[in-house]
Design an enzyme around this catalytic site. Structure first.
Site, mmCIF file in Angstrom:
data_model
loop_
_atom_site.group_PDB
_atom_site.id
_atom_site.type_symbol
_atom_site.label_atom_id
_atom_site.label_comp_id
_atom_site.label_asym_id
_atom_site.label_seq_id
_atom_site.Cartn_x
_atom_site.Cartn_y
_atom_site.Cartn_z
ATOM 1 C CD GLN A 10 0.768 2.858 5.385
ATOM 2 O OE1 GLN A 10 0.634 1.898 4.543
ATOM 3 N NE2 GLN A 10 1.804 2.823 6.205
ATOM 4 C CB SER A 91 -2.913 4.962 -0.743
ATOM 5 O OG SER A 91 -2.241 3.614 -0.616
ATOM 6 C CG LEU A 92 -5.210 2.771 4.903
ATOM 7 C CD1 LEU A 92 -5.280 1.349 4.856
ATOM 8 C CD2 LEU A 92 -4.200 2.981 5.948
ATOM 9 N NE ARG A 116 -3.650 -1.665 0.310
ATOM 10 C CZ ARG A 116 -3.332 -0.103 0.596
ATOM 11 N NH1 ARG A 116 -2.987 -0.112 1.870
ATOM 12 N NH2 ARG A 116 -2.971 0.454 -0.577
ATOM 13 C CG HIS A 203 0.660 3.037 -4.400
ATOM 14 N ND1 HIS A 203 -0.425 2.537 -4.576
ATOM 15 C CD2 HIS A 203 0.552 3.904 -3.119
ATOM 16 C CE1 HIS A 203 -1.334 2.695 -3.461
ATOM 17 N NE2 HIS A 203 -0.361 3.720 -2.568
ATOM 18 C CD GLN A 252 -5.344 1.643 -3.206
ATOM 19 O OE1 GLN A 252 -4.667 0.812 -2.215
ATOM 20 N NE2 GLN A 252 -6.066 2.313 -2.804
#
Length: 316
Positions: A10, A91-92, A116, A203, A252
């Site tokens: 993102q 991340s994503l 998510r 996170h 994660q």
């Protein structure tokens, strides 16, 4: 020379992204059409027309960025680009890496990241969480600042959540604690300490409710051994076992993204060229700062794709 893909997360999305690439490669709109079938709305129209506020809403941003990464990887393949030997995602972006490696079916990944995003947004009510970037401090300083302003008894926590590059750390947590950490960072001599336009404190431990819901969602998804190593954010290792991959994706959500270590893991795995498939070039800038011995390239339109393929031919 060994190629690794690094997929962005993102923050790289924008209205009109990949429009030029879509004119030359049908794979782009085909990929978004696949995602739209899963989502029940026109994802390509959203990325091209907006509104921007909706594209930037976590539940929509995540499938949009997943589709963008996979679409660029498919265009790369269609143009004759070599397959990567390794991959990672910020991340994503890890979901796009797993799709590219054949570990997750694209349609399954779309459903997963949409859920998510929803789980993350619902874990912390709007306005109660915050995220900020600290520039010009080392990791130890950022960690010390977070510890100094966290007050668990008062239910006010903040922690370091992204170690993006030397001197660039992202923090997240309760809005009040993040605000105090920004002030403390400025007093400690940070070059910049700014709140980011995201309401979801990613996170960190505030994402525990989202992680628990994601675990249940992951249990219903087919996960295959990847065709090449994918470095996971949770432990900076690659996994072949489905249960371990599911566990890494779940962990994660509450673990920091140690991107510096992820790039080091790619380098240790033999990578010498890092290509960022997706809109923007955020990771390319970070990767260059982390390890200047690596060749770094961003692919987000036809010109950058052609340039990267030409450079690949020269390098290999």
């Amino acid at each position: 020379m060994t190629l690794a893909f690094t997929f962005p997360g993102q923050g790289s999305q924008s209205i009109g992204m990949l429009a030029g690439l879509a004119e030359d490669y049908r794979q782009v709109q085909e990929t978004f059409a696949e995602a739209s079938q899963v989502l029940g709305y026109d994802l390509w129209e959203l990325t091209q027309q907006g509104p921007e506020a909706r594209l930037n809403a976590t539940e929509q941003t995540q499938p949009a960025m997943l589709a963008a990464g996979v679409a660029v990887a498919r265009a790369w393949q269609a143009a004759g680009g070599p397959s990567p030997a390794l991959a990672a995602g910020h991340s994503l972006g890890e979901y796009a890496a797993l799709v590219c490696a054949g570990s997750l079916a694209f349609v399954d990944a779309v459903a997963l990241v949409a859920a998510r995003g929803r789980f993350m947004q619902e874990a912390v009510p709007e306005g109660q969480g915050a995220i900020a970037a600290l520039l010009g401090l080392d990791d130890a300083q950022a960690l010390q600042i977070c510890d100094s302003v966290t007050d668990r008894a008062a239910g006010n926590i903040v922690s370091a959540v992204n170690f993006n590059a030397p001197g660039q750390v992202v923090i997240a947590g309760h809005a009040g604690a993040v605000g105090k950490a920004i002030v403390a960072a400025q007093e400690a001599g940070a070059r910049k300490a700014i709140k980011l336009p995201m309401s979801v404190p990613v996170h960190c431990e505030l994402m525990v409710p989202a992680r628990e819901r994601l675990v249940a969602k992951l249990d219903g998804v087919q996960v295959n051994a990847p065709q090449f190593p994918v470095v996971h954010n949770a432990d900076n290792r690659s996994h072949e076992d489905a249960a371990q991959i599911r566990d890494a994706l779940a962990r994660q959500l509450t673990k920091p993204v140690r991107w510096v270590e992820s790039v080091a893991a790619l380098r240790a795995g033999g990578a010498t060229i890092l290509v960022e498939p997706g809109p923007g070039r955020i990771l390319t800038g970070l990767n260059k700062r982390i390890d200047r011995s690596l060749k770094t390239m961003a692919v987000h339109d036809s010109a950058s794709l052609d340039k990267a393929l030409t450079e690949m031919q020269v390098l290999t």
